[in-house]
Design an enzyme around this catalytic site. Structure first.
Site, PDB file in Angstrom:
ATOM      1  N   LYS A  23      -3.356   3.781  -2.768  1.00 58.60           N
ATOM      2  CA  LYS A  23      -3.927   4.981  -3.366  1.00 58.60           C
ATOM      3  C   LYS A  23      -3.149   6.191  -2.888  1.00 58.60           C
ATOM      4  CE  LYS A  23      -7.508   6.259  -0.011  1.00 58.60           C
ATOM      5  NZ  LYS A  23      -8.920   6.645   0.159  1.00 58.60           N
TER       6      LYS A  23
ATOM      7  N   ASP B 114       0.816  -1.215   0.000  1.00 58.84           N
ATOM      8  CA  ASP B 114       0.000   0.000   0.000  1.00 58.84           C
ATOM      9  C   ASP B 114       0.852   1.268   0.000  1.00 58.84           C
ATOM     10  OD1 ASP B 114      -2.407  -1.301  -0.052  1.00 58.84           O
ATOM     11  OD2 ASP B 114      -2.770  -1.176   2.102  1.00 58.84           O
TER      12      ASP B 114
ATOM     13  N   MET C 282      -8.014   8.901   9.673  1.00 53.89           N
ATOM     14  CA  MET C 282      -8.696   9.290   8.428  1.00 53.89           C
ATOM     15  C   MET C 282      -9.807  10.320   8.697  1.00 53.89           C
ATOM     16  SD  MET C 282      -8.867   5.475   6.730  1.00 53.89           S
ATOM     17  CE  MET C 282      -9.492   4.738   8.260  1.00 53.89           C
TER      18      MET C 282
END
Length: 256
Positions: A60, A38, A173
């Site tokens: 991402k 990742d 997040m």
């Protein structure tokens, strides 16, 4: 060609500092035939990989996905069936908002052997490296670790519940939802509650902003803090300032 038993090992890479990966994780990386990693994985860790392993970036960056989750699931199975041991390398701990459990379930449906190597979670390690304990006698008896953004891209309802407690709150997040988080704590009269925001924790690019519920948005603007970052709300944030103050006093006394 030697047949290899298809296997998936989900591995936690730790919070960012390459030295915070575990010995077991390193041993597993040396046995991998394929490694899917990742964006939050420190690529220095890939130096431990089996030199013949295929390395595939599936993370991402800035909202751009190299692969959608469904594609990652399919890739795990396809590579395992073809090459053998697939290591899914994830930042932090794969079972704390890392979707590691979903990938294991998918792989198991196709008969893959599965294993997990836990990682050091950023929720714990990042505050610790900044001298912020999540629990401290007389200040906090518990802590919550909450995602700021749910599957439906909304703020987790658990944050409103956490705001009513005396626990330390760690939000992952959650930077895009910071104004909403601030409003929830203000509604509980916690305007002066200390807040820390730590960006790129445990890495050379680490930045930290300290404020209160009322001031933290301005601190973020002034210091240009952004993702990836964690938010820590609680009286334990004061411990960092206390430690720094003690160190300064000792240094002055020592040099006088």
């Amino acid at each position: 060609m030697i047949f290899k038993n298809p296997k998936l090992t989900v591995v936690g890479a730790g919070p960012g500092d390459a030295e915070l990966i575990t010995l077991k994780a390193i041993r597993v990386l040396k046995t991998a035939d394929v490694i899917l990693f990742d964006a939050l994985v420190n690529e220095e860790i890939l130096e431990y990989a089996n030199p013949t392993a295929e390395l595939i970036f599936v993370g991402k960056r800035k909202g751009c996905y190299a692969y959608q989750q469904e594609q990652i699931n399919e890739l795990i199975v396809a590579r395992a069936q073809k090459f053998g041991h697939v290591v899914r390398l994830k930042g932090g701990d794969p079972f704390i908002f890392g979707r590691g459990a979903e990938e294991l379930e998918y792989a198991a449906k196709f008969g893959l052997e599965t294993a997990v190597v836990p990682g050091i979670s950023s929720a714990l390690a990042v505050p610790a490296t900044q001298h912020i304990p999540l629990t401290k006698r007389g200040f906090s008896e518990s802590f919550w670790v909450i995602t700021g953004t749910t599957k439906t891209h909304e703020l987790s309802a658990d944050i409103a519940l956490a705001a009513k407690s005396n626990a330390t709150i760690v939000v992952l997040m959650g930077m895009s939802k910071l104004p909403q988080i601030v409003q929830l704590f203000q509604a509980q009269g916690k305007n002066q509650l200390p807040v820390a925001i730590i960006q790129n924790g445990t890495t050379a690019d680490e930045k930290i902003g300290i404020g209160t519920v009322d001031t933290i948005i301005k601190v973020v603007e002034n210091q240009e803090l952004s993702n990836p970052a964690i938010i820590v709300l609680g009286e334990v944030v004061r411990h960092r300032e206390s430690i720094l103050h003690i160190q300064e006093q000792v240094a002055v006394a020592y040099n006088s």
